[in-house]
Design a protein around this motif. Sequence first.
Motif, PDB file in Angstrom:
ATOM      1  N   VAL A  90      -4.725  14.523 -11.660  1.00  0.00           N
ATOM      2  CA  VAL A  90      -5.018  14.833 -10.375  1.00  0.00           C
ATOM      3  C   VAL A  90      -6.247  14.014  -9.900  1.00  0.00           C
ATOM      4  CG1 VAL A  90      -5.721  16.767  -8.575  1.00  0.00           C
ATOM      5  CG2 VAL A  90      -3.998  16.991 -10.603  1.00  0.00           C
ATOM      6  N   ALA A  91      -7.205  13.865 -10.458  1.00  0.00           N
ATOM      7  CA  ALA A  91      -8.436  13.412 -10.106  1.00  0.00           C
ATOM      8  C   ALA A  91      -8.438  11.874  -9.596  1.00  0.00           C
ATOM      9  CB  ALA A  91      -9.692  13.503 -11.019  1.00  0.00           C
ATOM     10  N   TRP A  92      -7.886  11.094 -10.746  1.00  0.00           N
ATOM     11  CA  TRP A  92      -7.801   9.614 -10.398  1.00  0.00           C
ATOM     12  C   TRP A  92      -6.706   9.229  -9.328  1.00  0.00           C
ATOM     13  CZ3 TRP A  92     -11.593   6.531 -11.371  1.00  0.00           C
ATOM     14  CH2 TRP A  92     -12.484   7.151 -12.355  1.00  0.00           C
ATOM     15  N   GLY A  93      -5.549  10.167  -9.282  1.00  0.00           N
ATOM     16  CA  GLY A  93      -4.504   9.911  -8.563  1.00  0.00           C
ATOM     17  C   GLY A  93      -5.083  10.299  -6.998  1.00  0.00           C
ATOM     18  N   LEU A 126       0.971  -1.082  -0.116  1.00  0.00           N
ATOM     19  CA  LEU A 126      -0.012   0.043  -0.006  1.00  0.00           C
ATOM     20  C   LEU A 126       1.097   1.307  -0.016  1.00  0.00           C
ATOM     21  CD1 LEU A 126      -2.890  -1.280   2.493  1.00  0.00           C
ATOM     22  CD2 LEU A 126      -2.918  -0.726  -0.001  1.00  0.00           C
ATOM     23  N   THR A 127       1.949   1.305   0.558  1.00  0.00           N
ATOM     24  CA  THR A 127       2.927   2.486   0.850  1.00  0.00           C
ATOM     25  C   THR A 127       3.515   2.657  -0.958  1.00  0.00           C
ATOM     26  OG1 THR A 127       3.656   1.954   2.842  1.00  0.00           O
ATOM     27  CG2 THR A 127       4.927   3.307   1.502  1.00  0.00           C
ATOM     28  N   ALA A 128       3.910   1.586  -1.318  1.00  0.00           N
ATOM     29  CA  ALA A 128       4.407   1.438  -3.028  1.00  0.00           C
ATOM     30  C   ALA A 128       3.225   1.979  -3.924  1.00  0.00           C
ATOM     31  CB  ALA A 128       4.817   0.154  -3.399  1.00  0.00           C
ATOM     32  N   ALA A 129       1.766   1.663  -3.586  1.00  0.00           N
ATOM     33  CA  ALA A 129       0.847   2.079  -4.342  1.00  0.00           C
ATOM     34  C   ALA A 129       0.512   3.388  -4.051  1.00  0.00           C
ATOM     35  CB  ALA A 129      -0.460   1.125  -4.066  1.00  0.00           C
ATOM     36  N   ALA A 130       0.544   3.986  -3.107  1.00  0.00           N
ATOM     37  CA  ALA A 130       0.424   5.538  -2.501  1.00  0.00           C
ATOM     38  C   ALA A 130       1.478   6.261  -3.085  1.00  0.00           C
ATOM     39  CB  ALA A 130       0.210   5.439  -1.016  1.00  0.00           C
ATOM     40  N   ALA A 131       2.486   5.853  -3.042  1.00  0.00           N
ATOM     41  CA  ALA A 131       3.872   6.553  -4.049  1.00  0.00           C
ATOM     42  C   ALA A 131       3.535   6.433  -5.441  1.00  0.00           C
ATOM     43  CB  ALA A 131       5.205   5.897  -3.608  1.00  0.00           C
ATOM     44  N   ALA A 132       2.916   5.547  -6.045  1.00  0.00           N
ATOM     45  CA  ALA A 132       2.500   5.497  -7.351  1.00  0.00           C
ATOM     46  C   ALA A 132       1.423   6.505  -7.521  1.00  0.00           C
ATOM     47  CB  ALA A 132       2.230   4.315  -7.817  1.00  0.00           C
ATOM     48  N   LYS A 133       0.649   6.666  -6.847  1.00  0.00           N
ATOM     49  CA  LYS A 133      -0.630   7.629  -7.011  1.00  0.00           C
ATOM     50  C   LYS A 133      -0.139   9.233  -6.807  1.00  0.00           C
ATOM     51  CE  LYS A 133      -3.594   4.209  -7.143  1.00  0.00           C
ATOM     52  NZ  LYS A 133      -2.906   3.022  -6.268  1.00  0.00           N
ATOM     53  N   VAL A 134       0.885   9.520  -5.852  1.00  0.00           N
ATOM     54  CA  VAL A 134       1.464  10.791  -5.656  1.00  0.00           C
ATOM     55  C   VAL A 134       2.068  10.850  -7.138  1.00  0.00           C
ATOM     56  CG1 VAL A 134       3.118  11.781  -4.571  1.00  0.00           C
ATOM     57  CG2 VAL A 134       1.630  10.698  -3.157  1.00  0.00           C
ATOM     58  N   TRP A 135       2.944  10.145  -7.667  1.00  0.00           N
ATOM     59  CA  TRP A 135       3.408  10.292  -8.946  1.00  0.00           C
ATOM     60  C   TRP A 135       2.472  10.444  -9.953  1.00  0.00           C
ATOM     61  CZ3 TRP A 135       8.312   7.241 -10.793  1.00  0.00           C
ATOM     62  CH2 TRP A 135       8.626   7.535 -11.826  1.00  0.00           C
ATOM     63  N   LEU A 136       1.041   9.757  -9.899  1.00  0.00           N
ATOM     64  CA  LEU A 136       0.262  10.313 -11.049  1.00  0.00           C
ATOM     65  C   LEU A 136      -0.218  11.449 -10.951  1.00  0.00           C
ATOM     66  CD1 LEU A 136      -1.275   8.505 -13.077  1.00  0.00           C
ATOM     67  CD2 LEU A 136      -3.100   8.039 -11.314  1.00  0.00           C
ATOM     68  N   ILE A 137      -0.260  12.005  -9.732  1.00  0.00           N
ATOM     69  CA  ILE A 137      -1.134  13.410  -9.270  1.00  0.00           C
ATOM     70  C   ILE A 137       0.327  14.339  -9.775  1.00  0.00           C
ATOM     71  CG2 ILE A 137      -1.360  15.167  -7.602  1.00  0.00           C
ATOM     72  CD1 ILE A 137      -2.615  12.606  -5.892  1.00  0.00           C
ATOM     73  N   ALA A 138       1.240  13.961  -9.541  1.00  0.00           N
ATOM     74  CA  ALA A 138       2.473  15.093 -10.078  1.00  0.00           C
ATOM     75  C   ALA A 138       2.691  15.138 -11.561  1.00  0.00           C
ATOM     76  CB  ALA A 138       3.773  14.555  -9.251  1.00  0.00           C
ATOM     77  N   ASP A 139       2.281  14.052 -12.180  1.00  0.00           N
ATOM     78  CA  ASP A 139       2.253  13.655 -13.678  1.00  0.00           C
ATOM     79  C   ASP A 139       1.045  14.621 -14.280  1.00  0.00           C
ATOM     80  OD1 ASP A 139       3.805  12.999 -16.001  1.00  0.00           O
ATOM     81  OD2 ASP A 139       2.194  11.056 -16.186  1.00  0.00           O
ATOM     82  N   GLY A 140       0.117  14.989 -13.357  1.00  0.00           N
ATOM     83  CA  GLY A 140      -1.093  15.809 -14.076  1.00  0.00           C
ATOM     84  C   GLY A 140      -2.326  15.179 -14.009  1.00  0.00           C
TER      85      GLY A 140
END
Length: 169
Positions: free
Chosen positions: A139-142, A123-137
């Motif tokens: 935002v909503a799905w991240g 879950l920590t790795a998945a949350a980090a991937a979501k933060v990366w997704l948000i930083a990539d633009g």
Amino acid sequence: MQTHAATEPRLDAADLDPGLREALPPVIVGEAPADVVDETEERPWDNDWPGGVFVFLSYAIAAGLGLGAFVSAGAAALGLGRPPLEMLGQAAVLGAGAAFQWRLAGAVEHCSRWGWYGAMAELTAAAAAKVWLIADGNVAWGVIGLVIDLLWMRFFWNYREQFDVDVDL
């Protein structure tokens, strides 16, 4: 080395040195029953929600990875797609991921300590991937994914005693 028979009288708590007696916990001295000294609130783990969803999705991901490994190995055998060694490498990685995910799901389902550690790491790795997704633009799905991951992490943190994990912060 001395051995003592089981029928020999044991040392009574009153016979101990007062300084030593005060330093020992009441269970060792014999002043309190073991089940009273370290009493914690028992919370039954609700395996249906959200832990059950985590276990179900873990098994589903393991099945998907296993199917991907099977298809990659079959494509390598038939000579389809990329070079056969590359496809076999992909099949091996997918197979290892499927085995890990299946083992994680079983460990979480049976409230294993390693299941808790594995779930929190995943879950920590998945949350980090979501933060990366948000930083990539995106935002909503991240944010939606990040909230779900954080809620699962909160669930596992609240029920860590059920997994025999003693982490007090």
